[in-house]
Design an enzyme around this catalytic site. Sequence first.
Site, PDB file in Angstrom:
ATOM      1  N   LYS A 183       8.398   3.250   3.408  1.00 57.54           N
ATOM      2  CA  LYS A 183       8.657   2.350   2.285  1.00 57.54           C
ATOM      3  C   LYS A 183      10.118   2.459   1.792  1.00 57.54           C
ATOM      4  O   LYS A 183      10.857   3.342   2.219  1.00 57.54           O
ATOM      5  CB  LYS A 183       7.693   2.660   1.145  1.00 57.54           C
TER       6      LYS A 183
HETATM    7  C1  LIG Z   1       0.542  -4.434   1.259  1.00 60.48           C
HETATM    8  C2  LIG Z   1       0.068  -3.012   1.203  1.00 60.48           C
HETATM    9  N1  LIG Z   1      -0.955  -2.705   0.392  1.00 60.48           N
HETATM   10  C3  LIG Z   1      -1.402  -1.454   0.283  1.00 60.48           C
HETATM   11  C4  LIG Z   1      -0.863  -0.416   1.007  1.00 60.48           C
HETATM   12  C5  LIG Z   1      -1.459   0.948   0.892  1.00 60.48           C
HETATM   13  O1  LIG Z   1      -0.553   1.933   0.565  1.00 60.48           O
HETATM   14  P1  LIG Z   1      -0.799   3.465   1.040  1.00 60.48           P
HETATM   15  O2  LIG Z   1      -0.615   3.503   2.517  1.00 60.48           O
HETATM   16  O3  LIG Z   1       0.234   4.237   0.276  1.00 60.48           O
HETATM   17  O4  LIG Z   1      -2.191   3.820   0.624  1.00 60.48           O
HETATM   18  C6  LIG Z   1       0.216  -0.680   1.859  1.00 60.48           C
HETATM   19  C7  LIG Z   1       0.844   0.413   2.616  1.00 60.48           C
HETATM   20  O5  LIG Z   1       1.175   0.489   3.687  1.00 60.48           O
HETATM   21  C8  LIG Z   1       0.676  -2.017   1.983  1.00 60.48           C
HETATM   22  O6  LIG Z   1       1.674  -2.326   2.830  1.00 60.48           O
END
Ligand SMILES: Cc1ncc(COP(=O)(O)O)c(C=O)c1O
Length: 384
Positions: free
Chosen positions: A192
Site C-alpha cells: 500500500k
Molecule cells: C479494495 C480493498 N479492500 C480491502 C482490502 C483489505 O485490506 P487488508 O488486506 O489489509 O485486510 C484491500 C487490500 O488489499 C483492498 O485492496
Amino acid sequence: MTAGRATATTPVDSEAIPLAQPVLGSEEEERVLEVLRSGRLSLGPMLGVFERAFAARIGVAHASAVSSGTAGLHLALRAVGVSDGTEVVTSPFSFVASANVAVYERARPVFADIDPVTLNLDPDAAAAAITDRTAALMPVHIFGYPADLPAFERLAPPIVEDACEALGAVHADGMAVGARGHPAVFGFYANKQMTTGEGGIITTADAGHKERIDSERNQGRAPDMGWLDHDRLGFNYRLSDIACALGLAQLGRLDDMLAARAAVADAYRAALAGIEGLDLPCPDAGGNRRGWFVFVVQLPRGVDRDACVRELATHGIPSKPYFPAVHLMTYYREQFDHREGEFPVCEDVAARSIALPFFPQMTEGQVARVGEALRRVLQPAHRA
Ligand SMILES: Cc1ncc(COP(=O)(O)O)c(C=O)c1O
C-alpha cells in the site's frame, strides 16, 4: 500478442523487477526501537499518537487503528448497523474483502456494476440496487481513484468507504478521501501507499462510531472498564504499538512516497502511449486526484492474458490478473447463485486487467523496460 501469437520473444533483460516494494529507512527503525525499548508493545501510547497523527493528516476528527483493512471494514459495517438479514450494496470489481465483511455479519453483499472509465461503483447502478433491507452502501475507491461520494451521499443508506487503496486521494471539492465523516477504511498491507506490514485504520467524524470501534477491536471492552470486563461482543482486531511506530514513520514520508508513485505513473503513461487497444488508468478529471496505488491496464480485447503474463515473465517482469470479478468467484457463485453476464462492465474490465510492477523507487529505466516488453508482446511488429 493476440491468441495464437503467443510465442516467446528474446528476453530484453533477465534482471527481475519486483511487483511492489515498500520504502523503509532509519526513521522506521528508530520508531520501532523506541517502542521495543519502552516495553509497551500493544495498547501503549504509540497507538494514540499514530491515530491522532493520521486523523490530522486526513483532516477528520477520529481514527482507530486496527489489525487489517478487512478488520476495519468489518467494524465499520457493524458501526453503521449492518446485521443479520440486511444488505450491503458494493462493487463487484474489488478485492474480495469488500464483500466478505458483509457475509461475516450474515448480511448479503448486493453488487452493482461499475463505471467503465473510473472503474468505481456506478452511483445509478447502486441506486437501483437499494431495497428496504439495504443497511449500508460501500463504494470502493478502486486503484486509488476517488469514488463519486457526492452522488452516493444523495442516496439514503449510511455509507462506509472502502478506501483501502486510496490514501492520498482527493475529491473534486478538495476534500481528502476519508475526510467526509463516514467511516472510511485504509489498508496498510506491504504493497500500500504506506505500510505497517499488516494493518488498517478507520477514520470517522462520529465519536459514537469511534467509541464502538475501539471497544469492538479490543474484545468489547470500554476504555474505563476493568481488565477482562466486557460489555459487548468484540474481536481481537488490535494493531500493536510496534506496527503503529512503523506507521508513524511511514506517515512522515508519505508525501514523498506519493509524489514518487505519481512520477512512476507519469513515466508509465509515456512508456505505454499509443499501444492500440490498451486501456490505461483514467487520468485525473474534474478536480478528482488519484492516490496512486497500482498501475493496472486493460489489455486489448482478444489478447490471451495468461500468455501475455507468461511472456512478460520471460523478460523478468511480473504481472498479475487484477482484479477478478468478485461475484464470479467460486464461493460467491455457490453461496449467492451468481453467474456471468450480471455485471457486464465489471466482467469485461476484470477479464482484461493486469497489474504491472509499481512502487515508489521504480526507476525510469525499469518503467521503460516494462513498457518495451509489453509493446513487444502486444505489437509483434516491435519484436526484435
Ligand atoms: C479494495 C480493498 N479492500 C480491502 C482490502 C483489505 O485490506 P487488508 O488486506 O489489509 O485486510 C484491500 C487490500 O488489499 C483492498 O485492496
